[in-house]
Design a protein around this motif. Sequence first.
Motif, mmCIF file in Angstrom:
data_model
loop_
_atom_site.group_PDB
_atom_site.id
_atom_site.type_symbol
_atom_site.label_atom_id
_atom_site.label_comp_id
_atom_site.label_asym_id
_atom_site.label_seq_id
_atom_site.Cartn_x
_atom_site.Cartn_y
_atom_site.Cartn_z
ATOM 1 N N VAL A 1 6.959 8.187 4.430
ATOM 2 C CA VAL A 1 7.654 9.463 4.613
ATOM 3 C C VAL A 1 8.002 10.069 3.257
ATOM 4 C CG1 VAL A 1 9.817 10.501 5.419
ATOM 5 C CG2 VAL A 1 8.531 8.962 6.914
ATOM 6 N N LEU A 2 8.473 9.250 2.335
ATOM 7 C CA LEU A 2 8.786 9.739 0.993
ATOM 8 C C LEU A 2 7.550 10.374 0.356
ATOM 9 C CD1 LEU A 2 10.735 7.662 -1.692
ATOM 10 C CD2 LEU A 2 8.933 9.268 -2.276
ATOM 11 N N ASP B 1 12.851 13.687 -6.505
ATOM 12 C CA ASP B 1 14.214 13.161 -6.457
ATOM 13 C C ASP B 1 14.886 13.488 -5.124
ATOM 14 O OD1 ASP B 1 13.963 12.059 -8.935
ATOM 15 O OD2 ASP B 1 15.220 13.522 -9.978
ATOM 16 N N SER B 2 14.639 14.691 -4.608
ATOM 17 C CA SER B 2 15.214 15.078 -3.321
ATOM 18 C C SER B 2 14.620 14.240 -2.193
ATOM 19 C CB SER B 2 14.962 16.562 -3.050
ATOM 20 O OG SER B 2 15.630 17.370 -3.997
ATOM 21 N N ALA B 3 13.310 14.030 -2.248
ATOM 22 C CA ALA B 3 12.654 13.219 -1.222
ATOM 23 C C ALA B 3 13.187 11.793 -1.249
ATOM 24 C CB ALA B 3 11.145 13.229 -1.437
ATOM 25 N N ALA B 4 13.324 11.235 -2.453
ATOM 26 C CA ALA B 4 13.824 9.866 -2.571
ATOM 27 C C ALA B 4 15.265 9.768 -2.089
ATOM 28 C CB ALA B 4 13.714 9.401 -4.022
ATOM 29 N N GLU C 1 0.834 -1.204 0.000
ATOM 30 C CA GLU C 1 0.000 0.000 0.000
ATOM 31 C C GLU C 1 0.867 1.252 0.000
ATOM 32 O OE1 GLU C 1 -3.515 0.112 2.582
ATOM 33 O OE2 GLU C 1 -3.006 -1.943 3.159
ATOM 34 N N ALA C 2 1.902 1.266 0.852
ATOM 35 C CA ALA C 2 2.796 2.420 0.908
ATOM 36 C C ALA C 2 3.578 2.555 -0.389
ATOM 37 C CB ALA C 2 3.745 2.286 2.095
ATOM 38 N N GLY C 3 3.968 1.428 -0.977
ATOM 39 C CA GLY C 3 4.687 1.463 -2.241
ATOM 40 C C GLY C 3 3.835 2.004 -3.371
ATOM 41 N N ALA C 4 2.566 1.604 -3.405
ATOM 42 C CA ALA C 4 1.657 2.111 -4.433
ATOM 43 C C ALA C 4 1.493 3.620 -4.305
ATOM 44 C CB ALA C 4 0.302 1.417 -4.320
ATOM 45 N N ALA C 5 1.391 4.111 -3.068
ATOM 46 C CA ALA C 5 1.256 5.554 -2.849
ATOM 47 C C ALA C 5 2.514 6.292 -3.292
ATOM 48 C CB ALA C 5 0.969 5.833 -1.377
ATOM 49 N N ALA C 6 3.685 5.711 -3.023
ATOM 50 C CA ALA C 6 4.937 6.343 -3.436
ATOM 51 C C ALA C 6 5.049 6.395 -4.955
ATOM 52 C CB ALA C 6 6.122 5.584 -2.837
ATOM 53 N N LEU C 7 4.622 5.345 -5.623
ATOM 54 C CA LEU C 7 4.637 5.340 -7.088
ATOM 55 C C LEU C 7 3.722 6.428 -7.639
ATOM 56 C CD1 LEU C 7 4.532 1.488 -7.746
ATOM 57 C CD2 LEU C 7 6.446 3.021 -8.249
ATOM 58 N N LEU D 1 12.564 8.730 11.424
ATOM 59 C CA LEU D 1 12.095 9.154 10.105
ATOM 60 C C LEU D 1 10.816 9.982 10.221
ATOM 61 C CD1 LEU D 1 12.743 5.886 8.066
ATOM 62 C CD2 LEU D 1 13.928 8.073 7.808
ATOM 63 N N ILE D 2 9.953 9.609 11.153
ATOM 64 C CA ILE D 2 8.727 10.386 11.366
ATOM 65 C C ILE D 2 9.069 11.772 11.908
ATOM 66 C CG2 ILE D 2 6.613 10.519 12.734
ATOM 67 C CD1 ILE D 2 6.478 7.445 12.532
ATOM 68 N N ASP D 3 10.035 11.844 12.836
ATOM 69 C CA ASP D 3 10.475 13.146 13.348
ATOM 70 C C ASP D 3 11.059 13.989 12.220
ATOM 71 O OD1 ASP D 3 9.685 12.541 15.910
ATOM 72 O OD2 ASP D 3 11.683 11.936 16.594
ATOM 73 N N PHE D 4 11.808 13.347 11.343
ATOM 74 C CA PHE D 4 12.397 14.036 10.191
ATOM 75 C C PHE D 4 11.307 14.626 9.305
ATOM 76 C CE2 PHE D 4 13.517 13.103 5.646
ATOM 77 C CZ PHE D 4 14.298 14.225 5.427
ATOM 78 N N ARG D 5 10.296 13.835 9.001
ATOM 79 C CA ARG D 5 9.197 14.324 8.161
ATOM 80 C C ARG D 5 8.493 15.512 8.812
ATOM 81 N NH1 ARG D 5 4.098 11.229 8.961
ATOM 82 N NH2 ARG D 5 3.955 12.912 10.477
#
Length: 223
Positions: free
Chosen positions: A145-146, A157-160, A113-119, A175-179
């Motif tokens: 997060v991405l 590209d920067s996010a990735a 699910e997360a991968g589909a959203a990232a795509l 990673l959540i704190d980073f976002r």
Amino acid sequence: MMTSSLPRTPKSVAAAGALAAVLFATAAAQEPQRLNDPRLARLDTAARSLVAVAIDSARAAGLPTEPLVQRALEGATKDAPGTLIVSAVQRLAADLGRARTALGASATSPELEAGAAALRAGAGPAVLAQLRRSRRQTITVPLAVLTDLVASGVPVDSAAAAVLALAASARDADLIDFRRAVERDIALGAAPTAATAAAAAGVFGANALDVNAGARGARPGRP
């Protein structure tokens, strides 16, 4: 002389009826459960049938089906036309399939699910595959997060690059704190790319990553 067939007695008729009932029940039990999902009754007949086909195909391919049901219900809640609901469900099923191809057969449902959203946010399949190789634990949070970074205006590209640089050693909580730090700095007026670099330094230390300021912007996801 050929004998006539024996007449069917009430007992034989009852037995035949019982057998037919058993066969019918067996066939019904083998039907995809989503075809009988009462939640889909909110859709019109034509849309419900096509959505059920998409769900059945996804299940046969080993893909998660609950996201497809939820996408259909989201459309129904918004009073979207049945044709749009069907298209949205079919696109999500295709994205889940692309995510599974990139992440591998062992990917969990949340990862798919997360991968589909990232795509859909614009990340390429190669990014998903590289993220899978770079991290032993689940990559659901890094993918989310991405996607959130891109939604906040960070070039894809920067996010990735940021997530790939950090995910190998970072905890999910970090990673959540980073976002959150990126979103906060953007809300305060920082440029998205600068906010990404500053947040990485703040959460993970100076020079945690070197984000390309000239990276291309996010490609808008399909509706």
